[in-house]
Motif scaffolding. Structure first.
Motif, mmCIF file in Angstrom:
data_model
loop_
_atom_site.group_PDB
_atom_site.id
_atom_site.type_symbol
_atom_site.label_atom_id
_atom_site.label_comp_id
_atom_site.label_asym_id
_atom_site.label_seq_id
_atom_site.Cartn_x
_atom_site.Cartn_y
_atom_site.Cartn_z
ATOM 1 N N GLU A 96 40.103 53.391 15.866
ATOM 2 C CA GLU A 96 41.434 53.164 15.412
ATOM 3 C C GLU A 96 42.369 52.978 16.398
ATOM 4 O O GLU A 96 43.112 52.169 16.647
ATOM 5 N N ASP A 97 42.152 53.778 17.550
ATOM 6 C CA ASP A 97 42.761 53.905 18.665
ATOM 7 C C ASP A 97 42.660 52.594 19.545
ATOM 8 O O ASP A 97 43.599 52.025 20.189
ATOM 9 N N ALA A 98 41.449 52.283 19.721
ATOM 10 C CA ALA A 98 41.176 50.939 20.181
ATOM 11 C C ALA A 98 41.892 49.518 19.550
ATOM 12 O O ALA A 98 42.414 48.715 20.166
ATOM 13 N N GLY A 155 40.137 46.262 20.332
ATOM 14 C CA GLY A 155 39.183 46.580 19.261
ATOM 15 C C GLY A 155 37.731 45.954 19.544
ATOM 16 O O GLY A 155 36.603 46.539 19.283
ATOM 17 N N TYR A 156 37.674 44.962 20.530
ATOM 18 C CA TYR A 156 36.693 44.194 20.851
ATOM 19 C C TYR A 156 35.564 45.235 21.723
ATOM 20 O O TYR A 156 34.606 45.205 21.797
ATOM 21 N N LYS A 157 36.502 45.929 22.600
ATOM 22 C CA LYS A 157 35.693 47.015 23.085
ATOM 23 C C LYS A 157 34.874 48.141 22.480
ATOM 24 O O LYS A 157 33.724 48.432 22.687
ATOM 25 N N TYR A 158 35.466 48.628 21.374
ATOM 26 C CA TYR A 158 34.976 49.512 20.444
ATOM 27 C C TYR A 158 33.735 48.640 19.804
ATOM 28 O O TYR A 158 32.818 49.203 19.529
ATOM 29 N N ASP A 159 34.022 47.440 19.351
ATOM 30 C CA ASP A 159 33.004 46.654 18.889
ATOM 31 C C ASP A 159 31.604 46.687 19.695
ATOM 32 O O ASP A 159 30.545 46.668 19.190
ATOM 33 N N ALA A 160 31.974 46.375 21.008
ATOM 34 C CA ALA A 160 30.754 46.349 21.712
ATOM 35 C C ALA A 160 30.156 47.656 21.752
ATOM 36 O O ALA A 160 28.733 47.602 21.943
ATOM 37 N N LEU A 161 30.358 48.832 21.987
ATOM 38 C CA LEU A 161 29.920 50.101 21.897
ATOM 39 C C LEU A 161 29.335 50.168 20.498
ATOM 40 O O LEU A 161 28.196 50.781 20.505
ATOM 41 N N GLU A 162 29.909 49.983 19.502
ATOM 42 C CA GLU A 162 29.178 50.035 18.324
ATOM 43 C C GLU A 162 27.936 49.297 18.177
ATOM 44 O O GLU A 162 26.850 49.497 17.680
ATOM 45 N N ALA A 163 28.058 48.012 18.653
ATOM 46 C CA ALA A 163 27.073 46.995 18.609
ATOM 47 C C ALA A 163 25.649 47.687 19.379
ATOM 48 O O ALA A 163 24.808 47.542 19.151
ATOM 49 N N VAL A 164 26.117 48.150 20.650
ATOM 50 C CA VAL A 164 25.063 48.627 21.596
ATOM 51 C C VAL A 164 24.514 50.009 21.201
ATOM 52 O O VAL A 164 23.085 49.959 20.552
ATOM 53 N N TYR A 165 25.371 50.778 20.500
ATOM 54 C CA TYR A 165 24.723 52.338 20.382
ATOM 55 C C TYR A 165 24.423 52.490 18.923
ATOM 56 O O TYR A 165 23.675 53.531 18.501
ATOM 57 N N ARG A 220 29.206 38.398 31.718
ATOM 58 C CA ARG A 220 27.964 38.959 31.650
ATOM 59 C C ARG A 220 28.112 40.420 31.751
ATOM 60 O O ARG A 220 27.398 41.188 31.247
ATOM 61 N N ASN A 221 29.115 41.075 32.622
ATOM 62 C CA ASN A 221 29.399 42.338 32.872
ATOM 63 C C ASN A 221 30.376 43.258 32.121
ATOM 64 O O ASN A 221 30.314 44.330 31.913
ATOM 65 N N SER A 222 31.226 42.246 31.150
ATOM 66 C CA SER A 222 32.082 42.851 30.296
ATOM 67 C C SER A 222 31.479 43.910 29.258
ATOM 68 O O SER A 222 32.017 44.874 29.338
ATOM 69 N N PRO A 223 30.462 43.617 28.538
ATOM 70 C CA PRO A 223 30.213 44.617 27.587
ATOM 71 C C PRO A 223 29.760 45.896 28.156
ATOM 72 O O PRO A 223 30.316 47.002 27.863
ATOM 73 N N LYS A 224 29.027 46.064 29.239
ATOM 74 C CA LYS A 224 28.920 47.233 29.878
ATOM 75 C C LYS A 224 30.016 47.913 30.445
ATOM 76 O O LYS A 224 30.338 49.139 30.202
ATOM 77 N N LYS A 225 31.152 47.106 30.849
ATOM 78 C CA LYS A 225 32.362 47.521 31.580
ATOM 79 C C LYS A 225 32.988 48.374 30.185
ATOM 80 O O LYS A 225 33.747 49.500 30.111
ATOM 81 N N TRP A 226 33.115 47.611 29.065
ATOM 82 C CA TRP A 226 33.838 47.907 27.776
ATOM 83 C C TRP A 226 33.259 49.395 27.336
ATOM 84 O O TRP A 226 34.082 50.224 27.030
ATOM 85 N N CYS A 227 31.871 49.306 27.315
ATOM 86 C CA CYS A 227 31.393 50.492 26.616
ATOM 87 C C CYS A 227 31.704 51.474 27.842
ATOM 88 O O CYS A 227 31.906 52.638 27.181
#
Length: 147
Positions: free
Chosen positions: A78-80, A86-96, A113-120
């Motif tokens: 919700e905060d993201a 929201g894309y940062k949360y989506d990356a976290l959800e996708a990975v974990y 290439r490094n963005s998803p890891k940074k977002w997570c």
């Protein structure tokens, strides 16, 4: 004797996320009642009652932690979204939660290439506050430990 290093709240948050799907499986599949055992009559179940109680207690602790984690994740999402991230949360959800790799996210989104890891990493820091409260705020700066 080696001294065990206490985990930081960030490390605990990461551990909870890495085991999210396994905790969910445990909640749904843990055998904690005699009614869950096929052919129960062929066992001397009285000796196992203490163990079943232990499994029930572990399952209850897991349910409470898992529900706290789910609420914290919903709040983080919700905060993201409110912050346009929201894309940062989506990356976290996708990975974990979904078990995707960072490479999968890069392919799907076309991000760097490094963005998803940074977002997570950013989302994990924010999630740690939602899970551990004030204890998490100064975690990295002061090395606050839990446990």
């Amino acid at each position: 004797m080696k001294e065990e290093k206490e985990q930081t709240v960030i490390e605990k948050t990461l551990l909870y996320l890495e085991n999210y799907r396994e905790m969910e499986r445990y909640i749904n599949e843990a055998v904690s009642e005699t009614s869950q055992v096929p052919d129960i009559g062929k066992y001397n179940i009285s000796a196992e009652k203490a163990f079943l109680q232990s499994v029930r207690e572990c399952r209850v602790e897991t349910v409470i932690l898992f529900e706290h984690l789910k609420k914290a994740l919903a709040s983080l999402k919700e905060d993201a979204e409110a912050a346009g991230e929201g894309y940062k949360y989506d990356a976290l959800e996708a990975v974990y939660i979904k078990g995707m790799s960072y490479e999968d996210i890069v392919r799907e989104t076309g991000c760097g290439r490094n963005s998803p890891k940074k977002w997570c990493r950013v989302m994990i820091q924010r999630l740690s506050i939602k899970l551990f409260g004030a204890k998490a705020i100064e975690n990295d700066k002061n090395g606050v430990k839990t446990g």
